[in-house]
Design a protein around this motif. Structure first.
Motif, short mmCIF file in Angstrom:
data_model
loop_
_atom_site.label_atom_id
_atom_site.label_comp_id
_atom_site.label_asym_id
_atom_site.label_seq_id
_atom_site.Cartn_x
_atom_site.Cartn_y
_atom_site.Cartn_z
N TYR A 34 70.33 120.15 -23.51
CA TYR A 34 69.48 120.62 -22.41
C TYR A 34 69.73 122.10 -22.12
CZ TYR A 34 67.79 121.47 -17.75
OH TYR A 34 67.16 122.01 -16.68
N ILE A 35 70.99 122.50 -22.08
CA ILE A 35 71.32 123.90 -21.80
C ILE A 35 70.82 124.81 -22.91
CG2 ILE A 35 73.25 125.53 -21.59
CD1 ILE A 35 74.74 123.28 -20.05
N ILE A 36 71.00 124.41 -24.16
CA ILE A 36 70.52 125.22 -25.28
C ILE A 36 69.00 125.33 -25.25
CG2 ILE A 36 70.35 125.35 -27.80
CD1 ILE A 36 73.17 124.08 -27.89
N THR A 37 68.32 124.22 -25.00
CA THR A 37 66.86 124.25 -24.92
C THR A 37 66.39 125.15 -23.77
OG1 THR A 37 66.74 122.01 -25.82
CG2 THR A 37 64.80 122.80 -24.65
N ALA A 38 67.04 125.06 -22.63
CA ALA A 38 66.67 125.91 -21.49
C ALA A 38 66.88 127.38 -21.83
CB ALA A 38 67.49 125.52 -20.26
N LEU A 39 67.96 127.71 -22.51
CA LEU A 39 68.19 129.10 -22.94
C LEU A 39 67.08 129.58 -23.87
CD1 LEU A 39 72.03 129.18 -23.67
CD2 LEU A 39 70.81 130.61 -22.03
N ILE A 40 66.73 128.75 -24.84
CA ILE A 40 65.69 129.11 -25.80
C ILE A 40 64.37 129.36 -25.08
CG2 ILE A 40 64.28 128.25 -27.72
CD1 ILE A 40 66.84 126.76 -28.68
N TYR A 41 63.96 128.44 -24.21
CA TYR A 41 62.70 128.58 -23.49
C TYR A 41 62.73 129.81 -22.56
CZ TYR A 41 61.47 123.81 -24.95
OH TYR A 41 61.19 122.68 -25.66
N TYR A 42 63.84 129.98 -21.86
CA TYR A 42 63.96 131.08 -20.90
C TYR A 42 63.81 132.44 -21.59
CZ TYR A 42 65.85 134.11 -17.27
OH TYR A 42 66.02 135.11 -16.35
N TYR A 43 64.61 132.66 -22.61
CA TYR A 43 64.58 133.97 -23.27
C TYR A 43 63.30 134.17 -24.08
CZ TYR A 43 69.23 135.11 -21.69
OH TYR A 43 70.30 135.40 -20.90
N SER A 44 62.76 133.12 -24.66
CA SER A 44 61.48 133.25 -25.37
C SER A 44 60.36 133.61 -24.40
CB SER A 44 61.13 131.96 -26.10
OG SER A 44 62.01 131.73 -27.17
N ALA A 45 60.37 132.99 -23.23
CA ALA A 45 59.34 133.30 -22.23
C ALA A 45 59.50 134.74 -21.73
CB ALA A 45 59.43 132.32 -21.06
N LYS A 46 60.73 135.16 -21.44
CA LYS A 46 60.98 136.52 -20.99
C LYS A 46 60.54 137.54 -22.03
CE LYS A 46 63.83 137.00 -17.30
NZ LYS A 46 63.29 137.67 -16.14
N THR A 47 60.88 137.29 -23.29
CA THR A 47 60.58 138.23 -24.38
C THR A 47 59.10 138.33 -24.65
OG1 THR A 47 62.71 137.70 -25.39
CG2 THR A 47 61.10 138.76 -26.79
N ASN A 48 58.35 137.26 -24.45
CA ASN A 48 56.95 137.23 -24.85
C ASN A 48 55.96 137.31 -23.70
OD1 ASN A 48 57.11 136.88 -27.87
ND2 ASN A 48 58.49 135.27 -27.16
N GLY A 49 56.38 137.94 -22.60
CA GLY A 49 55.45 138.22 -21.51
C GLY A 49 55.22 137.10 -20.53
N LEU A 50 56.06 136.09 -20.56
CA LEU A 50 55.92 134.97 -19.61
C LEU A 50 57.09 134.93 -18.64
CD1 LEU A 50 54.77 132.24 -22.16
CD2 LEU A 50 53.34 133.52 -20.58
N GLY A 51 57.61 136.10 -18.30
CA GLY A 51 58.76 136.19 -17.41
C GLY A 51 58.53 135.56 -16.05
#
Length: 162
Positions: A34-51
């Protein structure tokens, strides 16, 4: 000896301890996943304009909203949010429906299909190639999501190519 006249054997203690160990290990792996998935989603969203919606990555069940947003085919932020919300509501509805006997099997299959499709979309947005994305989804299943975690951690801070 207790009041029932039953004394636990060594096998009872062994299997009881093994059962508790398996449950604890499963809980630890689930929390780590869960923590790894949350990290992946969080940083991917931040990086790709979905901050704006990246914080949803840390909320259980609702973090699927971020997956739907990351896998969206829309271009504007408002359209992405609407599409992600629509799929989230469908996903939650199917999750509730999956409790119902008989129909629940079909709802569960639909849940799996939607989740796999959006994981495919996320791989596609990272790689830009449909064939590679399908291969990565297969590798994810073969490795029990380990491939997804490793690849996601590598790509989470890089912009999408597709």
């Amino acid at each position: 000896m207790n009041s029932y006249g039953y004394t636990p054997s060594d096998y009872d203690v062994l299997f009881g301890g093994l059962f508790v160990t398996i449950i604890i290990a499963t809980i630890i792996f689930a929390i780590a996943g869960y923590i790894i998935t949350a990290l992946i989603y969080y940083y991917s969203a931040k990086t790709n304009g979905l901050g704006e919606i990246a914080f949803w990555s840390w909320i259980p069940v609702l973090n699927i909203y971020v997956l739907f947003a990351l896998g969206s085919t829309k271009t504007s932020l408002d359209e992405i949010k609407k599409e992600a919300l629509m799929f989230l509501l469908i996903y939650i509805g199917l999750g509730i429906l999956s409790i119902v006997p008989f129909i629940g099997v079909l709802a569960s299959i639909a849940l799996i299909v939607i989740a796999v499709y959006f994981i495919y979309r996320l791989f596609f947005r990272w790689t830009g190639d449909s064939g590679t994305s399908i291969l990565f989804v297969v590798l994810m299943f073969i490795t029990g999501s380990i491939f997804y975690y490793i690849y996601g951690l590598i790509k989470m801070k890089k912009p999408f190519v597709a």
